[in-house]
Design a protein around this motif. Structure first.
Motif, PDB file in Angstrom:
ATOM      1  N   THR A 291       0.831  -1.203   0.000  1.00 44.33           N
ATOM      2  CA  THR A 291       0.000   0.000   0.000  1.00 44.33           C
ATOM      3  C   THR A 291       0.864   1.251   0.000  1.00 44.33           C
ATOM      4  O   THR A 291       0.556   2.240  -0.687  1.00 44.33           O
ATOM      5  CB  THR A 291      -0.910  -0.029   1.243  1.00 44.33           C
ATOM      6  OG1 THR A 291      -1.841  -1.098   1.076  1.00 44.33           O
ATOM      7  CG2 THR A 291      -1.657   1.266   1.429  1.00 44.33           C
ATOM      8  N   SER A 292       1.937   1.234   0.759  1.00 42.87           N
ATOM      9  CA  SER A 292       2.806   2.418   0.822  1.00 42.87           C
ATOM     10  C   SER A 292       3.419   2.688  -0.559  1.00 42.87           C
ATOM     11  O   SER A 292       3.679   3.843  -0.913  1.00 42.87           O
ATOM     12  CB  SER A 292       3.913   2.213   1.854  1.00 42.87           C
ATOM     13  OG  SER A 292       3.341   2.027   3.120  1.00 42.87           O
ATOM     14  N   TYR A 293       3.640   1.621  -1.314  1.00 42.82           N
ATOM     15  CA  TYR A 293       4.140   1.809  -2.690  1.00 42.82           C
ATOM     16  C   TYR A 293       3.076   2.504  -3.550  1.00 42.82           C
ATOM     17  O   TYR A 293       3.394   3.344  -4.399  1.00 42.82           O
ATOM     18  CB  TYR A 293       4.534   0.452  -3.284  1.00 42.82           C
ATOM     19  CG  TYR A 293       4.860   0.499  -4.755  1.00 42.82           C
ATOM     20  CD1 TYR A 293       5.952   1.234  -5.225  1.00 42.82           C
ATOM     21  CD2 TYR A 293       4.080  -0.179  -5.688  1.00 42.82           C
ATOM     22  CE1 TYR A 293       6.247   1.292  -6.578  1.00 42.82           C
ATOM     23  CE2 TYR A 293       4.372  -0.133  -7.044  1.00 42.82           C
ATOM     24  CZ  TYR A 293       5.450   0.604  -7.485  1.00 42.82           C
ATOM     25  OH  TYR A 293       5.744   0.668  -8.824  1.00 42.82           O
ATOM     26  N   GLU A 339       9.047  -0.686   9.843  1.00 44.95           N
ATOM     27  CA  GLU A 339       9.787  -1.904  10.166  1.00 44.95           C
ATOM     28  C   GLU A 339       9.891  -2.845   8.977  1.00 44.95           C
ATOM     29  O   GLU A 339      10.435  -3.945   9.111  1.00 44.95           O
ATOM     30  CB  GLU A 339       9.105  -2.669  11.324  1.00 44.95           C
ATOM     31  CG  GLU A 339       8.965  -1.889  12.618  1.00 44.95           C
ATOM     32  CD  GLU A 339      10.300  -1.574  13.294  1.00 44.95           C
ATOM     33  OE1 GLU A 339      11.320  -2.174  12.922  1.00 44.95           O
ATOM     34  OE2 GLU A 339      10.308  -0.699  14.183  1.00 44.95           O
ATOM     35  N   THR A 340       9.364  -2.470   7.836  1.00 44.78           N
ATOM     36  CA  THR A 340       9.354  -3.372   6.684  1.00 44.78           C
ATOM     37  C   THR A 340      10.786  -3.638   6.204  1.00 44.78           C
ATOM     38  O   THR A 340      11.517  -2.698   5.862  1.00 44.78           O
ATOM     39  CB  THR A 340       8.500  -2.757   5.556  1.00 44.78           C
ATOM     40  OG1 THR A 340       7.189  -2.578   6.081  1.00 44.78           O
ATOM     41  CG2 THR A 340       8.441  -3.642   4.331  1.00 44.78           C
ATOM     42  N   ALA A 341      11.154  -4.918   6.182  1.00 42.86           N
ATOM     43  CA  ALA A 341      12.555  -5.268   5.916  1.00 42.86           C
ATOM     44  C   ALA A 341      13.027  -4.736   4.559  1.00 42.86           C
ATOM     45  O   ALA A 341      14.140  -4.205   4.448  1.00 42.86           O
ATOM     46  CB  ALA A 341      12.720  -6.781   5.974  1.00 42.86           C
ATOM     47  N   LYS A 475      -8.694  -7.709  -2.849  1.00 45.18           N
ATOM     48  CA  LYS A 475      -8.181  -9.083  -2.881  1.00 45.18           C
ATOM     49  C   LYS A 475      -7.691  -9.526  -1.515  1.00 45.18           C
ATOM     50  O   LYS A 475      -7.896 -10.652  -1.110  1.00 45.18           O
ATOM     51  CB  LYS A 475      -7.141  -9.283  -3.983  1.00 45.18           C
ATOM     52  CG  LYS A 475      -5.815  -8.647  -3.820  1.00 45.18           C
ATOM     53  CD  LYS A 475      -4.923  -8.938  -5.056  1.00 45.18           C
ATOM     54  CE  LYS A 475      -4.621  -7.671  -5.805  1.00 45.18           C
ATOM     55  NZ  LYS A 475      -3.820  -7.788  -6.972  1.00 45.18           N
ATOM     56  N   GLU A 476      -7.052  -8.631  -0.762  1.00 51.66           N
ATOM     57  CA  GLU A 476      -6.454  -9.111   0.489  1.00 51.66           C
ATOM     58  C   GLU A 476      -7.484  -9.424   1.566  1.00 51.66           C
ATOM     59  O   GLU A 476      -7.262 -10.314   2.382  1.00 51.66           O
ATOM     60  CB  GLU A 476      -5.371  -8.161   1.019  1.00 51.66           C
ATOM     61  CG  GLU A 476      -5.867  -6.857   1.560  1.00 51.66           C
ATOM     62  CD  GLU A 476      -4.748  -5.980   2.124  1.00 51.66           C
ATOM     63  OE1 GLU A 476      -3.807  -6.501   2.707  1.00 51.66           O
ATOM     64  OE2 GLU A 476      -4.858  -4.747   1.969  1.00 51.66           O
ATOM     65  N   ILE A 477      -8.627  -8.725   1.559  1.00 53.57           N
ATOM     66  CA  ILE A 477      -9.560  -9.031   2.654  1.00 53.57           C
ATOM     67  C   ILE A 477     -10.775  -9.846   2.219  1.00 53.57           C
ATOM     68  O   ILE A 477     -11.420 -10.468   3.051  1.00 53.57           O
ATOM     69  CB  ILE A 477     -10.022  -7.757   3.405  1.00 53.57           C
ATOM     70  CG1 ILE A 477     -10.724  -6.777   2.472  1.00 53.57           C
ATOM     71  CG2 ILE A 477      -8.875  -7.091   4.128  1.00 53.57           C
ATOM     72  CD1 ILE A 477     -11.488  -5.708   3.233  1.00 53.57           C
TER      73      ILE A 477
HETATM   74  O1  M6R Z   1       4.505  -0.846   7.108  1.00 53.69           O
HETATM   75  P1  M6R Z   1       4.634  -0.643   5.617  1.00 53.69           P
HETATM   76  O2  M6R Z   1       3.869   0.519   5.117  1.00 53.69           O
HETATM   77  O3  M6R Z   1       6.074  -0.591   5.182  1.00 53.69           O
HETATM   78  O4  M6R Z   1       4.028  -1.963   4.998  1.00 53.69           O
HETATM   79  C1  M6R Z   1       4.146  -2.247   3.629  1.00 53.69           C
HETATM   80  C2  M6R Z   1       3.129  -3.271   3.204  1.00 53.69           C
HETATM   81  O5  M6R Z   1       3.376  -4.502   3.811  1.00 53.69           O
HETATM   82  C3  M6R Z   1       1.707  -2.827   3.569  1.00 53.69           C
HETATM   83  O6  M6R Z   1       1.456  -1.563   3.015  1.00 53.69           O
HETATM   84  C4  M6R Z   1       0.660  -3.816   3.045  1.00 53.69           C
HETATM   85  O7  M6R Z   1       0.691  -3.873   1.657  1.00 53.69           O
HETATM   86  C5  M6R Z   1      -0.698  -3.375   3.545  1.00 53.69           C
HETATM   87  N1  M6R Z   1      -0.863  -3.728   4.930  1.00 53.69           N
HETATM   88  C6  M6R Z   1      -1.812  -3.952   2.754  1.00 53.69           C
HETATM   89  O8  M6R Z   1      -3.032  -3.428   3.159  1.00 53.69           O
END
Ligand code: M6R
Length: 596
Positions: A291-293, A339-341, A475-477
């Protein structure tokens, strides 16, 4: 991935650990377990949700212990792979969040020395390694073991012969200490601690921590003591609860207006964005995951439009392994959790390439904020639902603010234009509320369109990433197959899939590509697809071309992603609810992805 919570105090540990663990379930939920030192070491674990573990727990007595909820990386979700893992003596128990990269080599060595492994996990090698070094002091043995281990971890360990002590350590996975009178806590995230204390201290990478009922001691990997004062957490337990909504996701969608307002607060008048200085910035690269992307992709259009600066967006997992060109853009890393690796790896890579780095994060003090030169916080409040909603909206707002600042400093915006944009930004909470007030309309649309097997989303320009995000949410939920396309691309392939059985959700607000969008809608409706459009309030033409329209307020196109996204989030929510899906805990996912 995975949630851990530990306790050393005077009270019975079990209810405290279970309560804390439930607040971490968003981090993983394929299996769960608990270890308590009372009269000896007691361990219970099983596959499935925490509720399943709770239902079969005997009354474990003891005031030292930890619990774990898992998101599998190595070894399928099963009872044997669930944490805690125990050593051959049955006296040491360990829980782990992260990946031990050299686990296979460690396992081979330990097995050749007679250690018996029972699981397929990477974690089990660590507990046997600690056993091999144990000479009566758990922290010493853990320190030695961690010198041999490579990878990411937040671990908790206890020993039957050392009651009253929990040993923790962290490298690239979060770990926080809760400080209380006569009791101390450890957890992956603050919500697990909030019922008991608001005083926390963060454990940093390559640090160990030992808690007892009366003491917290942090040390480096050589055993040298580190002094750190606790901080007070300003948000409450209530913020981390559902507050009358059926799901966290719904509560959080409804918090969008507040998230926008808070993120703008005090920053607009003088365009003072947490000390961000735009000097020397000639181009921008936005890097993030999931989502952040999608926020990053919107950001590209925003920066080009408002700041007139070249901008591009890249997935963190791709950026970190690509060959960078020689120019050094300002790299903006976007991560709700921080915290996303993959995003952390990208931040390190950007700095290695000599770029200045700025992060947008929702979590104060998160790892990303320490890996970047500057941080701009979204102030969305804690987000528990695995599907990102209000934090996505707040990320867009942060991007608008940075773009305004850049636009002002580069002279790309005249005074009038700047003032107008500021006013329009101030109106965004109302625009989001306008959508939320019509949630019933969206529920009815969900009933009409939410039974398809496949759904297509189309959009163009800044609303192409909004379509991508809408499809991701669905799709995810709801587990319905949803794909998004830039509407102009349909004719280059995807149109072959469009039939009367595939509804199309078209973002058709009035933006520079509106006319083109209407032609693209014509292409799909000519093939019999039912079309639900998200259009601009007062557009009298659009209803003539589509089956249904959901209207969002009339805003400049660059701001339209905000109300459109709120509408698409609500739509996904209503579809998933209609199908009775586990909305806050979708299968195979977790809130923060701390592994590559
Ligand atoms: O914490 P982040 O924003 O770095 O997370 C990145 C993705 O894992 C996150 O945006 C994920 O795609 C969403 N939880 C989906 O709804």
């Amino acid at each position: 991935m995975c949630g851990i919570v530990g306790y050393a105090g005077r009270r019975n540990a079990l209810p405290i650990l279970l309560d804390g663990l439930k607040r971490l379930e968003y981090r993983g939920y394929d299996s769960a377990g608990v270890a308590i030192v009372g009269s000896g070491l007691q361990v219970v674990k099983d596959k499935g949700f925490i509720a399943n573990l709770e239902a079969q727990l005997p009354p474990l007595i003891g005031s030292t212990g930890f619990a774990h909820t898992r998101w599998a990386t190595h070894g399928a979700p099963s009872k044997v792979n669930a944490h805690p893992h125990i050593d051959c003596t049955g006296k040491i128990a360990l829980a782990h969040n992260g990946i031990i990269e050299n686990y296979a080599a460690l396992r081979e060595k330990l097995e050749s020395r007679g250690h018996k492994f029972v699981s397929q996990t990477d974690t089990e090698s660590l507990v046997h390694l600690i056993e091999s070094y144990y000479e009566g002091n758990l922290e010493e043995a853990t320190r030695k073991a961690l010198h041999d281990a490579r990878g990411s971890y937040a671990i908790l360990a206890i020993h039957a012969d050392e009651p009253g002590k929990v040993v923790g350590a962290r490298n690239e996975s979060p770990l926080v200490v809760g400080v209380g009178p006569d009791e101390n806590f450890l957890a992956s995230d603050v919500p697990a601690l909030l019922r008991y204390t608001d005083r926390v201290l963060y454990v940093m990478d390559r640090e160990m921590v030992v808690i007892t009922p009366n003491d917290v001691s942090i040390q480096d990997m050589e055993g040298k003591p580190i002094h750190r004062d606790p901080q007070r957490i300003t948000w409450s337990l209530e913020d981390a609860e559902k507050g009358g909504f059926d799901h966290f996701m719904l509560k959080e969608i409804h918090e969008a207006p507040k998230a926008i307002h808070e993120t703008l607060l005090g920053r607009l008048a003088n365009l003072e964005v947490d000390g961000f200085l735009s000097q020397g910035v000639t181009s921008v690269k936005l890097v993030a995951c999931g989502t952040s992307y999608h926020a990053a992709l919107v950001g590209k259009y925003v920066f080009e439009e408002i700041a007139r600066i070249p901008a591009s967006a890249e997935l963190a997992s791709e950026y970190r392994y690509s060959q960078g060109p020689s120019e050094r853009p300002l790299v903006i890393l976007i991560s709700q959790s921080g915290e996303t690796a993959d995003t952390l790896g990208a931040a390190r890579e950007a700095r290695r390439r000599g770029s200045k780095t700025l992060c947008i994060s929702n979590v104060v003090g998160s790892s990303l904020t320490r890996e970047t030169d500057k941080t701009i916080y979204t102030r969305a409040g804690i987000e528990i639902g695995v599907a990102a909603t209000k934090t996505f909206i707040a990320q867009l707002v942060a991007l608008y603010l940075i773009a305004l600042k850049l636009g002002q400093d580069r002279g790309a915006l005249g005074y009038d234009e700047l003032d107008r944009l500021k006013d329009q930004l101030r109106s965004l909470p109302r625009a989001a509320q306008y959508v939320l007030d019509r949630a019933d309309e969206i529920r009815n649309l969900a009933k009409k369109y939410g039974n398809a097997r496949d759904v297509f989303y189309i959009g163009r320009h800044a609303n192409y990433p909004v379509a991508l995000e809408g499809a991701l949410k669905l799709k995810e939920i709801s587990y319905i197959h949803a794909e998004a396309y830039a509407a102009g691309e349909l004719k280059h392939g995807p149109l072959a899939l469009v039939t009367p059985a595939t509804p199309v959700i078209a973002v058709a607000v009035q933006d520079p590509t509106y006319e083109k969008m209407r032609s693209n809608i014509g292409e799909v409706s000519a093939r019999g697809s039912p079309v639900l459009a998200i259009g601009t309030e007062g557009d009298k033409e659009l209803p003539k071309f589509v089956d249904d329209v959901f209207e969002v307020p009339n805003l400049p196109w660059v701001l339209s992603p905000v109300p459109v996204s709120v509408a698409l989030q609500l739509f996904a929510y209503e579809v998933a609810k209609m199908h009775d899906c586990p909305i806050d805990k979708p299968r195979n996912l977790a809130k923060s992805v701390t592994v590559e």
